[in-house]
Write a protein that holds these residues in place. Sequence first.
Motif: not given
Length: 313
Positions: A175-176, A179, A190, A232-234, A247
């Motif tokens: 997912i990163t 993103a 997001l 994960q994205v953070t 987010v």
Amino acid sequence: MSVDLAGVRLPSPMMTASGCAANGREMHRFVDVAELGAFVTKSVKLGAVSGRGTPRMAETDSGMLNSIGLQGPGVQAFVERDLAWLHSVGARVVVSVAGSTASEFAAVARTVCRSPYASAVAAIEVNISCPNVANRGLVFACDPASSHKVLTLVREEVPRGIPMLAKLSPDVTDITEIAAAVLRAGAHGLTMINTLLGVVIDPVRLRPHLAGTTGGLSGPAIRPVAVRAIWQVTAAMRDGRIPTVPVVGAGGVRTGADALELVAAGASAIQVGTAAFNDPTAPVRVGHELAADLERRGITRLADVVGIAHDGG
Ligand code: RRO
């Protein structure tokens, strides 16, 4: 408990989730939609769409599956009936836009942003992650290049001052990477996550319950998946692999404690979707519960706990 969403100040971090409160009129009988940080609309396409065949909803022990298939009146009717009404009651509106091609997404965003009611638009949420499209291989959010293209074209139509959020799918390997692609295209924030693809088998007929076979799973079962995606994205933002943007968390939130979990993982605003089907006041109620929880902890600003779970010690 106001929040700054990519330059737009919202009086509350709480939002509905796309597709879960229709056009807002029914919810407004129970709770003032202008009390929300923002009302998020059902995703809108350029023309009218009748959606998938029925049955297209399934309730299970662990959540709800839907295979609505982007049903809607098309952007013109949406603007004239729904956006006009939301504007008239003073709601801040996040308009969820969709399309079968990147240019269709852009045309929908253009129509919304040039409408007489554009002053009510707090953000455009670009829904690249609907799981109920004819060919699952076409879900934009599964492919970095397609995601980038959609966001690039939409960005050209969205005026400065209206942030553009990209709604991501949990059904991807990395997912990163997605993103990163939408942020390269200029997304200002997001939303994570859309529903998770699932199938329910009818226990009597031993055939798929949904006419379209697959559907999107929502509700409490997917909350750990949402927390994982936000986490994960953070984490990637915090160690500089991708730019830092707000987010918006979504996925199985029913209580203030659930909301705080997503906030601790990195979300600075929260959407409540499935819980609103049983309790139309849920998005506002969860906001009150979250505020009370923070007060008990002596925390005055939501920003002080956004992403706190990543801090060592
Ligand atoms: O309309 C739908 O079937 C739908 C959409 Br657009 C979406 O983004 N997520 C979902 O679970 N259903």
